[in-house]
Design a protein around this motif. Structure first.
Motif, PDB file in Angstrom:
ATOM      1  N   ALA A 257     -16.725-127.581 131.823  1.00  0.00           N
ATOM      2  CA  ALA A 257     -17.974-127.787 131.919  1.00  0.00           C
ATOM      3  C   ALA A 257     -17.611-129.599 131.940  1.00  0.00           C
ATOM      4  CB  ALA A 257     -18.904-127.721 130.667  1.00  0.00           C
ATOM      5  N   ILE A 258     -17.106-130.865 131.057  1.00  0.00           N
ATOM      6  CA  ILE A 258     -17.178-131.784 130.924  1.00  0.00           C
ATOM      7  C   ILE A 258     -17.070-132.190 132.559  1.00  0.00           C
ATOM      8  CG2 ILE A 258     -14.806-132.344 130.199  1.00  0.00           C
ATOM      9  CD1 ILE A 258     -16.564-134.309 128.299  1.00  0.00           C
ATOM     10  N   ALA A 380     -18.860-143.310 133.176  1.00  0.00           N
ATOM     11  CA  ALA A 380     -18.370-142.159 132.487  1.00  0.00           C
ATOM     12  C   ALA A 380     -18.964-141.905 130.638  1.00  0.00           C
ATOM     13  CB  ALA A 380     -16.699-142.738 132.111  1.00  0.00           C
ATOM     14  N   LEU A 381     -19.434-141.831 130.359  1.00  0.00           N
ATOM     15  CA  LEU A 381     -20.246-141.653 129.858  1.00  0.00           C
ATOM     16  C   LEU A 381     -21.846-141.011 130.094  1.00  0.00           C
ATOM     17  CD1 LEU A 381     -19.220-144.525 126.762  1.00  0.00           C
ATOM     18  CD2 LEU A 381     -17.886-142.407 127.409  1.00  0.00           C
ATOM     19  N   HIS A 387     -22.189-133.281 120.999  1.00  0.00           N
ATOM     20  CA  HIS A 387     -20.621-132.963 119.967  1.00  0.00           C
ATOM     21  C   HIS A 387     -19.425-133.465 120.866  1.00  0.00           C
ATOM     22  CE1 HIS A 387     -22.413-129.888 122.527  1.00  0.00           C
ATOM     23  NE2 HIS A 387     -21.450-129.941 122.877  1.00  0.00           N
ATOM     24  N   ASP A 388     -19.239-134.032 122.003  1.00  0.00           N
ATOM     25  CA  ASP A 388     -18.434-133.704 123.124  1.00  0.00           C
ATOM     26  C   ASP A 388     -17.891-135.578 123.091  1.00  0.00           C
ATOM     27  OD1 ASP A 388     -16.909-131.396 123.836  1.00  0.00           O
ATOM     28  OD2 ASP A 388     -18.986-130.990 124.674  1.00  0.00           O
ATOM     29  N   SER A 470     -25.069-128.735 128.959  1.00  0.00           N
ATOM     30  CA  SER A 470     -24.645-128.854 127.871  1.00  0.00           C
ATOM     31  C   SER A 470     -23.346-128.703 128.069  1.00  0.00           C
ATOM     32  CB  SER A 470     -25.539-127.625 126.623  1.00  0.00           C
ATOM     33  OG  SER A 470     -24.499-127.687 125.729  1.00  0.00           O
ATOM     34  N   LEU A 471     -22.292-128.959 127.820  1.00  0.00           N
ATOM     35  CA  LEU A 471     -20.650-128.393 127.356  1.00  0.00           C
ATOM     36  C   LEU A 471     -19.939-127.393 126.939  1.00  0.00           C
ATOM     37  CD1 LEU A 471     -19.578-132.046 127.926  1.00  0.00           C
ATOM     38  CD2 LEU A 471     -20.613-130.422 129.707  1.00  0.00           C
ATOM     39  N   ARG A 472     -21.176-127.281 125.921  1.00  0.00           N
ATOM     40  CA  ARG A 472     -20.651-126.124 124.830  1.00  0.00           C
ATOM     41  C   ARG A 472     -20.479-124.679 125.736  1.00  0.00           C
ATOM     42  NH1 ARG A 472     -22.766-126.622 119.216  1.00  0.00           N
ATOM     43  NH2 ARG A 472     -21.181-124.989 118.609  1.00  0.00           N
TER      44      ARG A 472
END
Length: 472
Positions: A257-258, A380-381, A387-388, A470-472
């Motif tokens: 997902a990131i 990029a950020l 958490h990632d 969310s990437l989780r």
């Protein structure tokens, strides 16, 4: 965390960034003295740089993810402690083999410090104006570190010996260790029970190490040599294996997902390209000033110090502009400035005059470099879940390191293929070709900025980023 405490934390993080960049630059100046005193050939001496680059570039992604899982301050402290020890051992090295091995371990320490520090910055400052100002400080102090390395390296090597380019790190690292528990917050998801993705870590680290090594040795071995092609193929195979592992892992090192974040690809691609231009220019200017104009290493460092100074100015102007207009126009304008400076340098003659042939170009390039760094970092950020943040910081730092290695390798190849003799006129012509190649890199960065950095939203971010999943 109250605002005053946040900015004190930023000062400590910027100091760490300063030391990592200072170390990489200062070794370049002291390398000839190390080779003479340790009895190393130029090829053997090059491994003092290559060993550090391999571990630093290869382990950045792993270092960033370790910060997310184990604690960002903890990983930063472990990296800083290791940085202190290997700096001391580097200065005490009695032969070339010992120094090469210790410098490889030094790359490990830097691969822990850099992404951990940047991820602490991104979790301490919320996305928007405050983070943009913090990133400007981070980028600006990095430019000062590069200049200081060039200036201080010559002074220390000539007055105290090459060992002191490493010993100077020891008291600063000790101070960082002493202050970090009080100034830096610990951050990670204490509720996570995810296992560490060992298979993914091994494959992606191996892929990055092989890629960096292939790029570093290509100018000597040849880009079409069996060794070079074989290293690139092995790197690609490991990367494909990494992708397969990640799609099947319950706790992937790189969550798929990131990669769906709106500007992550564009921001990191811009970091690769600006690093190619910046490292390529630094390599060429060092060669031009010393081999054509006859500058000493100290004169070279002093004369080029204007570039990182203007990069600081460019970064601070850019952080205001990014907040108001977004990353796309800032990135585009910055790459135009870098390209303009490089085009001026394509005319640098044999009998060059600093005020006419170098200064205007360095001013333009430095301002653009500072702005492009902010645009690439912010993009990029942006939208990364807390958490990632370590992983995203590791990707960002790895993009810059890979771009730098690729830029130097490509420019060295261009110079070697166009030089027609050892006389200053022939060298000047080859360096002009190198500057032209760097200008092509800048043009590619302009296209990336326009195509991939996205449109401005209400706060200088895209609407998609504000709604990033969310990437989780």
């Amino acid at each position: 965390m109250n605002p005053f405490h946040r900015w004190r934390a930023l000062a400590l993080l910027c100091t760490a960034n300063f030391m990592v960049i200072l170390d990489s630059q200062i070794v370049l100046v002291a390398l000839p003295s190390m080779e003479r005193q340790l009895g190393l050939s130029p090829g053997e001496g090059q491994w003092i740089l290559t060993a550090n680059l391999l571990t630093f570039g290869g382990l950045l992604l792993l270092g960033g993810r370790a910060a997310d899982l184990l604690g960002r301050r903890r990983v930063f402290q472990v990296g800083t402690a290791l940085f202190l020890v290997v700096s001391l051992l580097s200065g005490l090295a009695v032969n070339g083999l010992m120094l090469v091995v210790v410098r490889a371990v030094h790359g490990v320490s830097a691969a822990m410090m850099a992404p951990a520090a940047l991820s602490i910055l991104t979790t301490t400052f919320e996305e928007g104006a405050d983070r943009n100002r913090a990133l400007a400080a981070w980028s600006g102090i990095g430019g000062i570190g590069a200049t200081s390395g060039l200036l201080l390296g010559g002074v220390l090597t000539q007055s105290l010996g090459w060992q002191w380019v490493f010993f100077i790190n020891v008291p600063v690292a000790a101070l960082l260790l002493a202050l970090s528990p009080a100034l830096l917050p610990e951050s990670y998801d204490r509720g996570r029970r995810e296992s560490f993705d060992l298979a993914g870590a091994v494959t992606v680290t191996g892929s990055l190490v092989l890629l960096v090594y292939a790029i570093v040795q290509a100018p000597t071995a040849g880009w079409t040599a069996p060794l070079t092609i074989g290293l690139f193929v092995l790197s690609a195979v490991l990367l494909l294996l990494f992708v397969v592992i990640e799609t099947r892992s319950a706790a992937p090192l790189l969550p798929p997902a990131i990669l769906r974040l709106p500007r992550l690809a564009g921001g990191n691609m811009l970091m690769v390209i600006l690093a190619m231009s910046a490292f390529g220019l630094s390599f060429l200017v060092a060669m031009y000033t010393q081999q054509v104009l006859g500058y000493s290493p100290f004169q070279y460092g002093f004369s080029t110090s204007v570039m990182p100074v203007t990069a600081v100015v460019g970064a601070y102007v850019a952080q205001f502009a990014v907040t108001r207009t977004g990353t796309r126009p800032v990135g585009a304008v910055s790459m135009v400035l870098m390209g303009a400076g490089l085009l001026l340098l394509t005319q640098a003659p044999v009998g060059g005059v600093y005020a006419r042939d170098l200064l205007p170009a360095l001013l333009l390039f430095g301002a653009g470099l500072g702005g492009a760094t902010i645009a690439g970092s912010v993009a990029a950020l942006a939208g990364v879940a807390e958490h990632d943040s370590g992983l995203a910081s590791g990707i960002n730092a790895a993009a810059f390191q890979l771009g730098g290695a690729l830029g130097i390798a490509l420019i060295a190849t261009v110079v070697a293929s166009t030089v027609t003799g050892p006389d200053p006129a022939a060298l000047a012509g080859a360096f002009q070709s190198g500057f032209a190649a760097c200008a092509v890199f800048a043009a590619a960065g302009l296209l990336v900025s326009l195509a991939l950095l996205g449109r401005r939203g209400a706060t200088g971010t895209t609407g998609a980023e504000e709604a990033a999943p969310s990437l989780r």
